[in-house]
Design a protein around this motif. Structure first.
Motif, PDB file in Angstrom:
ATOM      1  N   TYR A  50      70.871 119.775 -79.135  1.00 56.44           N
ATOM      2  CA  TYR A  50      72.251 120.104 -78.799  1.00 56.44           C
ATOM      3  C   TYR A  50      72.957 118.908 -78.154  1.00 56.44           C
ATOM      4  CZ  TYR A  50      72.402 125.149 -79.763  1.00 56.44           C
ATOM      5  OH  TYR A  50      72.444 126.382 -80.382  1.00 56.44           O
ATOM      6  N   LEU A  51      72.295 118.265 -77.211  1.00 55.99           N
ATOM      7  CA  LEU A  51      72.925 117.163 -76.465  1.00 55.99           C
ATOM      8  C   LEU A  51      73.196 115.950 -77.356  1.00 55.99           C
ATOM      9  CD1 LEU A  51      70.912 117.472 -73.142  1.00 55.99           C
ATOM     10  CD2 LEU A  51      73.385 117.805 -73.422  1.00 55.99           C
ATOM     11  N   GLU A 100      76.823 100.904 -70.492  1.00 59.58           N
ATOM     12  CA  GLU A 100      77.509 102.182 -70.669  1.00 59.58           C
ATOM     13  C   GLU A 100      76.538 103.360 -70.606  1.00 59.58           C
ATOM     14  OE1 GLU A 100      80.590 104.435 -73.751  1.00 59.58           O
ATOM     15  OE2 GLU A 100      79.624 102.554 -74.342  1.00 59.58           O
ATOM     16  N   THR A 101      76.969 104.422 -69.943  1.00 64.57           N
ATOM     17  CA  THR A 101      76.183 105.657 -69.867  1.00 64.57           C
ATOM     18  C   THR A 101      76.876 106.733 -70.684  1.00 64.57           C
ATOM     19  OG1 THR A 101      75.413 105.102 -67.631  1.00 64.57           O
ATOM     20  CG2 THR A 101      75.217 107.404 -68.335  1.00 64.57           C
ATOM     21  N   LEU A 102      76.204 107.210 -71.702  1.00 71.38           N
ATOM     22  CA  LEU A 102      76.801 108.199 -72.600  1.00 71.38           C
ATOM     23  C   LEU A 102      76.687 109.623 -72.081  1.00 71.38           C
ATOM     24  CD1 LEU A 102      75.587 106.860 -76.070  1.00 71.38           C
ATOM     25  CD2 LEU A 102      77.874 106.659 -75.100  1.00 71.38           C
ATOM     26  N   VAL A 103      75.591 109.919 -71.408  1.00 72.14           N
ATOM     27  CA  VAL A 103      75.356 111.276 -70.907  1.00 72.14           C
ATOM     28  C   VAL A 103      74.897 111.207 -69.453  1.00 72.14           C
ATOM     29  CG1 VAL A 103      74.242 113.492 -71.345  1.00 72.14           C
ATOM     30  CG2 VAL A 103      74.516 111.869 -73.213  1.00 72.14           C
ATOM     31  N   THR A 104      75.522 111.976 -68.595  1.00 75.56           N
ATOM     32  CA  THR A 104      75.146 112.022 -67.179  1.00 75.56           C
ATOM     33  C   THR A 104      74.648 113.417 -66.816  1.00 75.56           C
ATOM     34  OG1 THR A 104      77.351 112.677 -66.428  1.00 75.56           O
ATOM     35  CG2 THR A 104      76.919 110.309 -66.658  1.00 75.56           C
ATOM     36  N   ASN A 126      77.620 120.652 -66.743  1.00 75.88           N
ATOM     37  CA  ASN A 126      78.888 121.216 -67.207  1.00 75.88           C
ATOM     38  C   ASN A 126      78.728 121.895 -68.567  1.00 75.88           C
ATOM     39  OD1 ASN A 126      81.731 121.630 -66.827  1.00 75.88           O
ATOM     40  ND2 ASN A 126      82.108 120.069 -68.386  1.00 75.88           N
ATOM     41  N   TYR A 127      77.927 121.290 -69.447  1.00 76.26           N
ATOM     42  CA  TYR A 127      77.681 121.885 -70.761  1.00 76.26           C
ATOM     43  C   TYR A 127      76.988 123.233 -70.617  1.00 76.26           C
ATOM     44  CZ  TYR A 127      78.671 117.194 -72.598  1.00 76.26           C
ATOM     45  OH  TYR A 127      79.259 115.985 -72.905  1.00 76.26           O
ATOM     46  N   VAL A 128      76.117 123.337 -69.617  1.00 72.50           N
ATOM     47  CA  VAL A 128      75.430 124.612 -69.367  1.00 72.50           C
ATOM     48  C   VAL A 128      76.439 125.655 -68.911  1.00 72.50           C
ATOM     49  CG1 VAL A 128      73.751 125.816 -67.917  1.00 72.50           C
ATOM     50  CG2 VAL A 128      73.209 123.538 -68.834  1.00 72.50           C
ATOM     51  N   LYS A 129      77.325 125.265 -67.992  1.00 68.05           N
ATOM     52  CA  LYS A 129      78.338 126.194 -67.480  1.00 68.05           C
ATOM     53  C   LYS A 129      79.269 126.672 -68.587  1.00 68.05           C
ATOM     54  CE  LYS A 129      78.505 124.289 -62.784  1.00 68.05           C
ATOM     55  NZ  LYS A 129      79.339 123.571 -61.782  1.00 68.05           N
ATOM     56  N   LEU A 130      79.575 125.752 -69.528  1.00 70.07           N
ATOM     57  CA  LEU A 130      80.461 126.092 -70.633  1.00 70.07           C
ATOM     58  C   LEU A 130      79.730 126.801 -71.770  1.00 70.07           C
ATOM     59  CD1 LEU A 130      82.508 122.745 -70.831  1.00 70.07           C
ATOM     60  CD2 LEU A 130      83.298 124.949 -69.947  1.00 70.07           C
ATOM     61  N   LYS A 131      78.417 126.982 -71.586  1.00 69.57           N
ATOM     62  CA  LYS A 131      77.568 127.643 -72.582  1.00 69.57           C
ATOM     63  C   LYS A 131      77.521 126.882 -73.910  1.00 69.57           C
ATOM     64  CE  LYS A 131      78.137 132.242 -70.557  1.00 69.57           C
ATOM     65  NZ  LYS A 131      78.497 133.656 -70.773  1.00 69.57           N
ATOM     66  N   ASP A 156      66.008 113.884 -65.730  1.00 64.72           N
ATOM     67  CA  ASP A 156      66.028 112.428 -65.817  1.00 64.72           C
ATOM     68  C   ASP A 156      65.290 111.936 -67.062  1.00 64.72           C
ATOM     69  OD1 ASP A 156      63.578 113.261 -64.802  1.00 64.72           O
ATOM     70  OD2 ASP A 156      63.288 111.443 -63.621  1.00 64.72           O
ATOM     71  N   GLN A 157      64.228 112.626 -67.454  1.00 64.77           N
ATOM     72  CA  GLN A 157      63.513 112.269 -68.678  1.00 64.77           C
ATOM     73  C   GLN A 157      64.381 112.541 -69.903  1.00 64.77           C
ATOM     74  OE1 GLN A 157      60.169 114.913 -67.798  1.00 64.77           O
ATOM     75  NE2 GLN A 157      58.805 113.137 -67.691  1.00 64.77           N
ATOM     76  N   THR A 158      65.098 113.637 -69.846  1.00 63.27           N
ATOM     77  CA  THR A 158      66.003 114.003 -70.943  1.00 63.27           C
ATOM     78  C   THR A 158      67.100 112.954 -71.115  1.00 63.27           C
ATOM     79  OG1 THR A 158      65.608 116.361 -70.538  1.00 63.27           O
ATOM     80  CG2 THR A 158      67.580 115.787 -71.790  1.00 63.27           C
TER      81      THR A 158
END
Length: 204
Positions: free
Chosen positions: A113-114, A81-85, A91-96, A62-64
């Motif tokens: 990275y994010l 608007e929410t840019l990153v959830t 999902n980004y972790v799963k996709l490496k 949540d801080q990130t």
């Protein structure tokens, strides 16, 4: 009104041929839209946090997300608007695309990275982003690649903003190696899209 015609950087070589009347028309158009002009001026002053400016301690998700929302505010169409959830991050972790967090804690590297992924996904597919990030990191290292991306994105945004403000600025970066062409074009595409979206929000 002070107009400066820039002739020494790519993309502006033909600027000396611009007709004065065309520049004045653009100036008058934006002068009649103070909200758009104010946003363009904000865009010119906008800067992304460099590697050393990112928190050097571990963060909860949540801080990130809160930091990302603040860092990338200029890319939002409106405040709601929410840019990153959290689901996107997982999902980004799963996709490496990003490293797996340790004990659900995120680091400076995750933030870097994010930030890049969130901006680039407006114009590139996830596989393209992954390929580009891996390539750039292998060429110059994660830290250097991230700072370089920030610089290129800022130049791109300022160049787009300068068009809205109807004058040119000395915002083109010095000549770089050919491998930067991909990053520069992706950055320009992201900037052009965010400017176009902002213009659309001002049309009744």
């Amino acid at each position: 009104m002070h107009l400066v015609l820039q002739t020494n950087c790519p993309g502006y070589q033909n600027s000396v041929n611009w007709k004065y009347t065309h520049i004045v028309k653009r100036w008058e158009a934006i002068e009649n839209q103070p909200e758009l002009r104010e946003w363009a001026e904000e865009l010119q002053a906008y800067s992304l946090p460099r590697w050393e400016e990112l928190p050097d301690f571990e963060l909860y998700l949540d801080q990130t997300l809160n930091l990302l929302d603040r860092y990338l505010s200029v890319f939002k169409n409106d405040e709601s608007e929410t840019l990153v959830t959290s689901s996107m991050v997982h999902n980004y972790v799963k996709l490496k695309l990003i490293p797996k967090p340790v004990k659900k804690r995120y680091t400076r590297k995750h933030l870097a990275y994010l930030i890049a992924i969130t901006i680039l996904k407006q114009v590139l597919t996830i596989p393209e982003i992954k390929k580009g990030i891996m390539h750039q990191a292998s060429v110059s290292g994660t830290r250097e690649a991230y700072d370089l991306f920030c610089r290129e994105q800022e130049y791109a945004l300022r160049r787009s903003a300068s068009y809205l403000l109807a004058h040119t600025l000395d915002v083109c970066p010095p000549h770089e190696e050919d491998y930067l062409m991909l990053m520069r074009n992706a950055a320009m595409a992201a900037a052009a899209k965010v400017v176009a979206q902002k213009i659309l929000t001002t049309i009744p």
